[in-house]
Design a protein around this motif. Structure first.
Motif, PDB file in Angstrom:
ATOM      1  N   LEU A 136       0.838  -1.201   0.000  1.00  0.00           N
ATOM      2  CA  LEU A 136       0.000   0.000   0.000  1.00  0.00           C
ATOM      3  C   LEU A 136       0.874   1.253   0.000  1.00  0.00           C
ATOM      4  CD1 LEU A 136      -2.796   1.170   0.207  1.00  0.00           C
ATOM      5  CD2 LEU A 136      -2.681   0.946   2.649  1.00  0.00           C
ATOM      6  N   ALA A 156       2.260   1.805  -3.331  1.00  0.00           N
ATOM      7  CA  ALA A 156       1.259   2.317  -4.269  1.00  0.00           C
ATOM      8  C   ALA A 156       1.036   3.806  -4.054  1.00  0.00           C
ATOM      9  CB  ALA A 156      -0.057   1.565  -4.118  1.00  0.00           C
ATOM     10  N   ILE A 157       1.153   4.248  -2.796  1.00  0.00           N
ATOM     11  CA  ILE A 157       0.871   5.659  -2.521  1.00  0.00           C
ATOM     12  C   ILE A 157       2.059   6.539  -2.918  1.00  0.00           C
ATOM     13  CG2 ILE A 157       0.403   7.327  -0.684  1.00  0.00           C
ATOM     14  CD1 ILE A 157      -1.151   5.129   0.726  1.00  0.00           C
ATOM     15  N   LYS A 193       2.821   2.028  -9.598  1.00  0.00           N
ATOM     16  CA  LYS A 193       1.485   1.820  -9.036  1.00  0.00           C
ATOM     17  C   LYS A 193       0.862   0.523  -9.556  1.00  0.00           C
ATOM     18  CE  LYS A 193       0.802   6.717  -8.308  1.00  0.00           C
ATOM     19  NZ  LYS A 193       0.953   6.730  -6.846  1.00  0.00           N
ATOM     20  N   VAL A 249      -0.287  -2.611  -7.232  1.00  0.00           N
ATOM     21  CA  VAL A 249      -1.619  -3.226  -7.204  1.00  0.00           C
ATOM     22  C   VAL A 249      -1.515  -4.720  -7.471  1.00  0.00           C
ATOM     23  CG1 VAL A 249      -3.844  -3.277  -8.354  1.00  0.00           C
ATOM     24  CG2 VAL A 249      -2.804  -1.128  -7.822  1.00  0.00           C
ATOM     25  N   PHE A 295      -0.280  -6.344  -4.433  1.00  0.00           N
ATOM     26  CA  PHE A 295      -1.333  -6.348  -3.428  1.00  0.00           C
ATOM     27  C   PHE A 295      -2.325  -7.481  -3.685  1.00  0.00           C
ATOM     28  CE2 PHE A 295      -4.568  -4.919  -0.668  1.00  0.00           C
ATOM     29  CZ  PHE A 295      -3.899  -4.213   0.281  1.00  0.00           C
ATOM     30  N   THR A 301      -3.121 -10.539  -1.257  1.00  0.00           N
ATOM     31  CA  THR A 301      -4.487 -10.840  -0.817  1.00  0.00           C
ATOM     32  C   THR A 301      -4.803 -12.319  -1.002  1.00  0.00           C
ATOM     33  OG1 THR A 301      -5.074  -8.653  -1.562  1.00  0.00           O
ATOM     34  CG2 THR A 301      -6.863 -10.121  -1.047  1.00  0.00           C
ATOM     35  N   TYR A 344      -9.509 -15.505  -6.808  1.00  0.00           N
ATOM     36  CA  TYR A 344      -8.923 -14.176  -6.654  1.00  0.00           C
ATOM     37  C   TYR A 344      -7.698 -14.036  -7.541  1.00  0.00           C
ATOM     38  CZ  TYR A 344     -11.629 -12.394  -2.783  1.00  0.00           C
ATOM     39  OH  TYR A 344     -12.627 -11.893  -2.008  1.00  0.00           O
ATOM     40  N   SER A 369      -7.415  -8.279 -14.279  1.00  0.00           N
ATOM     41  CA  SER A 369      -7.385  -6.818 -14.152  1.00  0.00           C
ATOM     42  C   SER A 369      -6.007  -6.282 -14.513  1.00  0.00           C
ATOM     43  CB  SER A 369      -7.805  -6.388 -12.752  1.00  0.00           C
ATOM     44  OG  SER A 369      -7.020  -7.019 -11.798  1.00  0.00           O
ATOM     45  N   ILE A 428      -5.290  -3.456 -17.379  1.00  0.00           N
ATOM     46  CA  ILE A 428      -4.545  -2.211 -17.173  1.00  0.00           C
ATOM     47  C   ILE A 428      -3.422  -2.086 -18.200  1.00  0.00           C
ATOM     48  CG2 ILE A 428      -3.084  -0.976 -15.556  1.00  0.00           C
ATOM     49  CD1 ILE A 428      -4.650  -2.459 -13.339  1.00  0.00           C
ATOM     50  N   THR A 447      -5.942   3.804   2.884  1.00  0.00           N
ATOM     51  CA  THR A 447      -6.220   3.793   1.452  1.00  0.00           C
ATOM     52  C   THR A 447      -7.226   4.861   1.073  1.00  0.00           C
ATOM     53  OG1 THR A 447      -6.008   1.419   1.675  1.00  0.00           O
ATOM     54  CG2 THR A 447      -6.652   2.240  -0.458  1.00  0.00           C
ATOM     55  N   ALA A 484      -5.687   8.213   1.077  1.00  0.00           N
ATOM     56  CA  ALA A 484      -4.800   8.370  -0.069  1.00  0.00           C
ATOM     57  C   ALA A 484      -5.585   8.598  -1.354  1.00  0.00           C
ATOM     58  CB  ALA A 484      -3.915   7.134  -0.210  1.00  0.00           C
ATOM     59  N   GLN A 528      -5.270  12.067  -3.918  1.00  0.00           N
ATOM     60  CA  GLN A 528      -4.697  11.985  -5.266  1.00  0.00           C
ATOM     61  C   GLN A 528      -5.356  12.991  -6.195  1.00  0.00           C
ATOM     62  OE1 GLN A 528      -2.307  10.183  -6.475  1.00  0.00           O
ATOM     63  NE2 GLN A 528      -1.878   8.885  -4.721  1.00  0.00           N
ATOM     64  N   PHE A 560      -5.543   8.293 -12.596  1.00  0.00           N
ATOM     65  CA  PHE A 560      -5.105   6.914 -12.791  1.00  0.00           C
ATOM     66  C   PHE A 560      -4.635   6.305 -11.469  1.00  0.00           C
ATOM     67  CE2 PHE A 560      -2.005   3.667 -13.689  1.00  0.00           C
ATOM     68  CZ  PHE A 560      -2.732   2.865 -14.537  1.00  0.00           C
ATOM     69  N   ALA A 561      -3.856   7.088 -10.701  1.00  0.00           N
ATOM     70  CA  ALA A 561      -3.386   6.592  -9.409  1.00  0.00           C
ATOM     71  C   ALA A 561      -4.567   6.326  -8.483  1.00  0.00           C
ATOM     72  CB  ALA A 561      -2.439   7.600  -8.776  1.00  0.00           C
ATOM     73  N   MET A 588      -6.055   3.013  -9.367  1.00  0.00           N
ATOM     74  CA  MET A 588      -5.262   1.893  -8.846  1.00  0.00           C
ATOM     75  C   MET A 588      -5.525   1.690  -7.356  1.00  0.00           C
ATOM     76  SD  MET A 588      -3.411   0.621 -11.272  1.00  0.00           S
ATOM     77  CE  MET A 588      -4.915   0.764 -12.164  1.00  0.00           C
ATOM     78  N   LEU A 589      -5.588   2.819  -6.616  1.00  0.00           N
ATOM     79  CA  LEU A 589      -5.840   2.706  -5.176  1.00  0.00           C
ATOM     80  C   LEU A 589      -7.247   2.178  -4.907  1.00  0.00           C
ATOM     81  CD1 LEU A 589      -4.065   5.901  -3.892  1.00  0.00           C
ATOM     82  CD2 LEU A 589      -3.500   3.569  -3.359  1.00  0.00           C
ATOM     83  N   ILE A 618      -6.978  -1.473  -4.901  1.00  0.00           N
ATOM     84  CA  ILE A 618      -6.446  -1.945  -3.624  1.00  0.00           C
ATOM     85  C   ILE A 618      -7.526  -1.910  -2.552  1.00  0.00           C
ATOM     86  CG2 ILE A 618      -4.872  -1.306  -1.757  1.00  0.00           C
ATOM     87  CD1 ILE A 618      -2.803  -0.678  -3.713  1.00  0.00           C
ATOM     88  N   LEU A 665      -9.804  -4.877  -2.919  1.00  0.00           N
ATOM     89  CA  LEU A 665      -9.155  -6.124  -2.480  1.00  0.00           C
ATOM     90  C   LEU A 665      -9.119  -6.191  -0.952  1.00  0.00           C
ATOM     91  CD1 LEU A 665      -6.201  -6.480  -4.972  1.00  0.00           C
ATOM     92  CD2 LEU A 665      -8.040  -8.072  -4.615  1.00  0.00           C
ATOM     93  N   LEU A 671     -12.710  -1.802 -12.011  1.00  0.00           N
ATOM     94  CA  LEU A 671     -11.412  -1.266 -12.427  1.00  0.00           C
ATOM     95  C   LEU A 671     -11.368  -1.095 -13.939  1.00  0.00           C
ATOM     96  CD1 LEU A 671      -8.988  -0.631 -10.649  1.00  0.00           C
ATOM     97  CD2 LEU A 671      -7.966  -2.746 -11.407  1.00  0.00           C
TER      98      LEU A 671
END
Lengths: 95, 186
Positions: A17, A20-21, A29, A33, A36, A40, A63, A70, A74, B17, B20, B24, B28-29, B32-33, B36, B39, B66
């Motif tokens: 996470l 990603a941030i 990113k 993901v 992540f 998971t 999953y 996904s 992307i 999350t 965040a 943003q 796009f970011a 993506m978040l 997350i 999930l 997504l």
């Protein structure tokens, strides 16, 4: 034993996470993901064994499939800038 | 006991999350978040023993939503227009709603307690009485379509509204979007 690994998996969730941030580029990113999603899958598989119900393994498998789809979506979006275009003209063919 | 700690950690990650996503300005970011986020909430649903909901959340939230977000992003620009103004009417709407939601928690029985309705008589009632009361042999169908009929109706309405919104965004041609964005920028 499962407890320790579950908490380590949760910590790696936190690290994914964070990446990603604070990731600078788009690819950081996407990678975060994807990581992540993998973490998971691991978490759900481990959680099944932690609560002594390993039937959850099937869900972890599904999953993994969804995560793969996904990620492909992307990356395809980045290759063509569009979701509906195909790559029939290219020699490699579609993914 | 250990499951409670896991729940707390996942909820903590969910809060990080969502903050965040809010911060943003690159769309796009944020997308993506959002992946997350779904999930994480799917993992939370697995911990809360709602495996079917977790399944739906993973398929819809991390998979289809997504892809729909990305399809929408293909039609618009990546950057959000930054607004620094604090909307007073929004705050006035959000804060009382939050207080009402927290107030509503008082009525809910505590999580996993033995004297919850679901542990005492509800499950027996569904198993023994539902075929007489509703007349549907499948237990799950009678719970979803009749006992929780209003809930299901609300869900269907939400899905329908979201579908209309996405179709309206995707159905327009690209030229229209460029026109709108250029006008707003100039």
């Amino acid at each position: 034993m499962f407890e320790i690994s579950t908490f380590i998996i949760l910590f790696s969730m936190f690290l994914a996470l964070v990446s990603a941030i604070i990731g600078k580029t788009v690819y950081d990113k996407i990678l975060a993901v994807n990581i992540f999603g993998t973490v998971t899958v691991l978490f759900i598989a481990l959680f099944g064994f932690l609560t002594k119900r390993p039937e959850f393994l099937d869900i972890a498998l599904v999953y993994a499939l969804i995560n793969f789809i996904s990620t492909i979506a992307i990356l395809k979006f980045f290759e063509y800038g569009d979701m509906s275009s195909s790559s029939i003209e290219k020699e490699e063919g579609d993914i | 006991m250990i499951v409670i700690y896991i729940n707390i950690i996942i909820l903590f990650l969910l809060i990080i999350t969502s903050i965040a996503i809010n911060q943003q300005d690159n769309l796009f970011a944020a997308t993506m978040l959002t992946g997350i986020f779904s999930l994480l909430s799917a993992s939370l649903f697995v911990c809360l023993d709602a495996v079917d909901v977790a399944f739906t959340e993973a398929a819809v939230g991390a998979g289809i939503a997504l892809i729909l977000f990305l399809g929408t992003l293909a039609s618009i620009k990546y950057k959000e227009k930054v607004k620094n103004k604090v909307s007073v009417s929004g705050l006035l709407l959000v804060i009382p709603t939050g207080f009402l939601l927290i107030y509503g928690i008082h009525d809910i029985p505590s999580f996993g307690a033995l004297d919850n309705p679901v542990q005492t008589y509800l499950a027996d009632r569904y198993i023994t009485g539902s075929s007489k009361e509703i007349g549907i042999p499948n237990l799950v169908t009678s719970v979803l379509a009749s006992y929780r009929g209003h809930d299901t109706l609300g869900e269907v309405t939400v899905i329908f509204t979201a579908c209309i919104g996405v179709l309206m965004l995707l159905g327009r041609s690209r030229g229209d979007y460029r026109g709108i964005v250029d006008k707003e920028e100039s």
